[in-house]
Design an enzyme around this catalytic site. Structure first.
Site, PDB file in Angstrom:
ATOM      1  N   ASP A  29       0.461 -13.551   6.414  1.00 24.24           N
ATOM      2  CA  ASP A  29       0.588 -12.410   5.504  1.00 24.24           C
ATOM      3  C   ASP A  29       2.039 -12.287   5.057  1.00 24.24           C
ATOM      4  O   ASP A  29       2.965 -12.450   5.858  1.00 24.24           O
ATOM      5  CB  ASP A  29       0.134 -11.121   6.194  1.00 24.24           C
ATOM      6  N   HIS A  96     -10.784 -11.157   2.797  1.00 24.48           N
ATOM      7  CA  HIS A  96      -9.850 -11.710   3.787  1.00 24.48           C
ATOM      8  C   HIS A  96      -9.992 -10.951   5.092  1.00 24.48           C
ATOM      9  O   HIS A  96     -10.204  -9.738   5.096  1.00 24.48           O
ATOM     10  CB  HIS A  96      -8.400 -11.661   3.295  1.00 24.48           C
ATOM     11  N   LEU A  97      -9.879 -11.686   6.185  1.00 27.97           N
ATOM     12  CA  LEU A  97      -9.788 -11.094   7.519  1.00 27.97           C
ATOM     13  C   LEU A  97      -8.325 -11.077   7.905  1.00 27.97           C
ATOM     14  O   LEU A  97      -7.632 -12.093   7.784  1.00 27.97           O
ATOM     15  CB  LEU A  97     -10.566 -11.929   8.546  1.00 27.97           C
TER      16      LEU A  97
HETATM   17  P1  5GP Z   1      -5.683  -5.551   1.971  1.00 26.38           P
HETATM   18  O1  5GP Z   1      -5.022  -4.210   1.835  1.00 26.38           O
HETATM   19  O2  5GP Z   1      -6.273  -6.018   0.667  1.00 26.38           O
HETATM   20  O3  5GP Z   1      -6.629  -5.627   3.117  1.00 26.38           O
HETATM   21  O4  5GP Z   1      -4.522  -6.538   2.377  1.00 26.38           O
HETATM   22  C1  5GP Z   1      -3.920  -7.432   1.492  1.00 26.38           C
HETATM   23  C2  5GP Z   1      -2.864  -8.163   2.289  1.00 26.38           C
HETATM   24  O5  5GP Z   1      -2.435  -9.259   1.515  1.00 26.38           O
HETATM   25  C3  5GP Z   1      -1.630  -7.326   2.602  1.00 26.38           C
HETATM   26  O6  5GP Z   1      -1.422  -7.314   4.013  1.00 26.38           O
HETATM   27  C4  5GP Z   1      -0.501  -8.023   1.848  1.00 26.38           C
HETATM   28  O7  5GP Z   1       0.713  -8.030   2.561  1.00 26.38           O
HETATM   29  C5  5GP Z   1      -1.061  -9.432   1.682  1.00 26.38           C
HETATM   30  N1  5GP Z   1      -0.595 -10.116   0.480  1.00 26.38           N
HETATM   31  C6  5GP Z   1      -0.580  -9.621  -0.789  1.00 26.38           C
HETATM   32  N2  5GP Z   1      -0.115 -10.542  -1.645  1.00 26.38           N
HETATM   33  C7  5GP Z   1       0.171 -11.650  -0.912  1.00 26.38           C
HETATM   34  C8  5GP Z   1       0.679 -12.927  -1.253  1.00 26.38           C
HETATM   35  O8  5GP Z   1       0.971 -13.242  -2.404  1.00 26.38           O
HETATM   36  N3  5GP Z   1       0.830 -13.826  -0.230  1.00 26.38           N
HETATM   37  C9  5GP Z   1       0.512 -13.506   1.063  1.00 26.38           C
HETATM   38  N4  5GP Z   1       0.711 -14.458   1.978  1.00 26.38           N
HETATM   39  N5  5GP Z   1       0.028 -12.308   1.417  1.00 26.38           N
HETATM   40  C10 5GP Z   1      -0.140 -11.376   0.443  1.00 26.38           C
END
Ligand code: 5GP
Ligand code: ZN
Length: 111
Positions: A29, A96-97
């Site tokens: 992440d 995503h997990l």
């Molecule tokens: P959600 O809130 O959708 O469950 O979590 C999305 C996650 O994706 C967040 O923890 C955020 O830090 C991560 N994330 C967002 N954009 C990127 C990216 O471009 N690369 C990576 N490696 N993680 C990302």
């Protein structure tokens, strides 16, 4: 392609890859919430857990989360979370997990 996780899967956007299997990719992440914070995604686009209709893929995702925990030596404990849709706090609309660990976790993670 607009989806950032599809771009990571395709190698068009950078990510620190942790584990890969036939239909699943795991990568760090970008804003870790704990010493270990890895995302496990299906290689094909699925919007969220609500849209997941493939039992084999569901198993591969969960197995990959377990592999990540083993690879990152999380024998003391860890948590696997998926935020689904708006009220679930999902920000990236590609299933995503989150595999989170490496510290004592509170009762809930995130918002
Ligand atoms: P959600 O809130 O959708 O469950 O979590 C999305 C996650 O994706 C967040 O923890 C955020 O830090 C991560 N994330 C967002 N954009 C990127 C990216 O471009 N690369 C990576 N490696 N993680 C990302
Ligand atoms: Zn996608």
């Amino acid at each position: 392609m607009e989806c950032i996780f599809c771009r990571i899967v395709a190698g068009e956007a950078p990510a620190r890859r942790v584990f890969e299997s036939e239909h699943v990719l795991a990568f760090e992440d970008i804003h870790p919430q704990a010493p270990v914070h890895v995302l496990v995604v299906p290689k094909r686009h699925v919007d969220s857990l609500f849209e997941l209709d493939d039992k084999t893929l569901a198993g591969e995702l969960l197995f990959a989360a377990a592999e990540v925990a083993r690879l990152r030596s999380l024998a003391r404990g860890f948590r696997v979370i998926t935020n689904a849709r708006r009220d679930g706090g999902q920000e990236v609309e590609h299933l995503h997990l989150h595999v989170v660990g490496g510290r004592r976790l509170g009762r809930m993670l995130g918002s």
